[in-house]
Each structure stands twice: as C-alpha cells, then as structure tokens.
Design an enzyme around this catalytic site. Structure first.
Site, PDB file in Angstrom:
ATOM      1  N   HIS A 204      40.127  44.961  40.097  1.00 24.73           N
ATOM      2  CA  HIS A 204      39.115  44.477  39.101  1.00 24.73           C
ATOM      3  C   HIS A 204      37.982  43.195  40.299  1.00 24.73           C
ATOM      4  CE1 HIS A 204      38.236  42.157  35.357  1.00 24.73           C
ATOM      5  NE2 HIS A 204      38.093  40.688  36.076  1.00 24.73           N
ATOM      6  N   SER A 205      36.790  43.376  39.882  1.00 25.22           N
ATOM      7  CA  SER A 205      36.070  42.384  40.679  1.00 25.22           C
ATOM      8  C   SER A 205      36.058  42.928  41.914  1.00 25.22           C
ATOM      9  CB  SER A 205      36.360  40.566  40.581  1.00 25.22           C
ATOM     10  OG  SER A 205      34.974  40.169  40.706  1.00 25.22           O
ATOM     11  N   LEU A 206      36.124  41.492  43.061  1.00 31.22           N
ATOM     12  CA  LEU A 206      36.415  42.020  44.402  1.00 31.22           C
ATOM     13  C   LEU A 206      37.231  43.569  44.473  1.00 31.22           C
ATOM     14  CD1 LEU A 206      35.944  41.498  47.284  1.00 31.22           C
ATOM     15  CD2 LEU A 206      37.778  39.959  47.055  1.00 31.22           C
TER      16      LEU A 206
ATOM     17  N   SER B 219      37.100  47.667  37.359  1.00 32.12           N
ATOM     18  CA  SER B 219      36.888  46.470  36.493  1.00 32.12           C
ATOM     19  C   SER B 219      35.803  45.494  37.111  1.00 32.12           C
ATOM     20  CB  SER B 219      38.441  47.059  36.025  1.00 32.12           C
ATOM     21  OG  SER B 219      38.563  45.692  35.332  1.00 32.12           O
TER      22      SER B 219
END
Length: 246
Positions: free
Chosen positions: A89-91, A117
């Site tokens: 997720h993200s990073l 994500s």
C-alpha cells in the site's frame, strides 16, 4: 524463518502460496493484523517489517529504496521457495515494484501477482511538494493533513519523538524515489480510493506501463487510507485475486 524482517502471524507450512504484505510510509505489520484468518486456508500471510518499527524500533530506518530491496534480497531463497504474491500500500506498492524488477534482473522466480494499492505508478512524477526535511512542527502539520496518523498520536510528544525519524526516512523514500519503467511479466491489480485526490488518473493508469498483462483497477470508497477505512471490502477483493491464482 528466523529473521525480524518477516512477521508470520499464523504459520502455515502446508500453504500453496505466500502473500507478502508491505505497509505504507510509517506503517508497521500491525495494519495487516485484521487480515489474519480471513484469507484462503492455502495462503500464508507474511508481513514485511523494515527497520524503525515494531521489534526493529531501535534500528535506524532506511532512507533509500535500494537499501530496503537489498535487505529483502538477502532472503531471496525464502521469498521464492514456493509460489508467492506481493501486496503493497502506498510506498509499499513502490517497494514491491522495485523488488520484482530486481528479481527479474537476477533471473529469479517472480511473484505470481502484484497488488499495488493506494499508489501512483512508480515511474510517474509526484505532484507533491517534498515534506520529509521540514522543521518538526511543519512536518507534523503535514502528517495531520494526510489523515493517516491518529491525531492523539500526533499530539503525544514523547511518542512522536520516537516516530519522527522513521516517518522522515519513509517519506524521504516516498518523495524522492522514482523508478525506471520496466514492463514486468507479472499481472498487476491496482487498488485506488475514489477520494484519493493526490493520485491523478494518469498516475493511476501508468501502472499499465509496468506489466505485460492488462492491469485490473478496483476502486474503494475513501481517500488515501481506504485500506483502513474499508478493511472488509479490501480483504474481500484480495481474496478474489488470490482465488484466481490458487
């Protein structure tokens, strides 16, 4: 697996597939704990825990993407010993891309699927102003705007003194890393929050440049942290992806 890098909440030696989960900037394996017991029985969950959090709180957090990937690849034999998939997720999405790219270069077994994500495609330009180097109060104010860190925690000065170095390090990677695009042979599913206004349509659909397969994009109610706001829906969608693999 005797290492602090991997947290395996429910070991399953008979699993057909391992799902390695990578948290967002400043996140720890705890964000994935609600997933335990809710995925197919054939799947073993493995949470990735980099320095600066959890049992590794006393270790200095990485400020460079390659250092994260280097540590992961010291455990390449374990990661690739049975079929595996990556969720980030993200990073975390950018970490799974860079790790997979390195596995391709090494000629190693590859993940059977990537779930990216809450992230722009790693090779697209970030529209955000860099914040990781801001003075303390300004940096905390930026964290408050993101709505990913509980306000009670941000107001807890002693705890924040411990967490700020980790957050700065993660944000430095998130804000400075930009990938060289490579079209991976792995299928990619993308998760995106309808209200995540920091990711443009171009940045979102840019994931297609990074896979030889047609990507799937699934939308969720909520902003950047829909993974926390829509846990049940996210887990349900992860299960749908996994069942196609198993």
């Amino acid at each position: 697996m005797n290492t602090k890098l991997f947290v395996i909440p429910k070991p399953n030696p008979n699993a057909k597939l391992r799902l390695f989960c990578f948290p967002y900037a400043g996140g720890s394996p705890a964000i994935f704990m609600p997933w335990v017991g809710l995925l197919p029985n054939e799947v073993e969950l493995v949470f990735v825990q980099f320095p600066g959090r959890g049992a590794r709180m006393t270790e200095t957090a990485y400020t460079d993407m390659q250092h994260k990937v280097d540590e992961l690849l010291t455990h390449q034999a374990y990661i690739t010993e049975k079929p595996f998939a990556f969720f980030g997720h993200s990073l975390g999405s950018r970490v799974i891309f860079e790790t997979t790219k390195r596995l391709v270069a090494l000629g190693a077994p590859l993940p059977v699927h990537l779930i990216a994500s809450g992230s722009r495609a790693p090779h697209t330009n970030s529209n955000k102003t860099q914040t990781y180097h801001l003075p303390h109060d300004e940096f905390v104010a930026e964290l408050l705007k993101l709505n990913g860190t509980p306000k009670e925690l941000l107001e807890h000065k002693e705890l924040m003194e411990l967490l700020i170095p980790l957050l700065r390090a993660d944000f430095q990677i998130a804000e400075c890393y930009q990938a060289q695009p490579v079209s991976l042979p792995c299928p990619i599913t993308v998760f995106h929050g309808y209200d995540d206004i920091e990711i443009s349509a171009e940045q979102l659909h840019g994931w297609q440049d990074l896979s030889k397969h047609k990507i799937d994009i699934h939308y969720f109610n909520g902003g950047h942290f829909f993974i926390n706001q829509c846990k049940e829906e996210v887990i349900s969608q992860v299960n749908q992806v996994l069942r196609k693999i198993l």
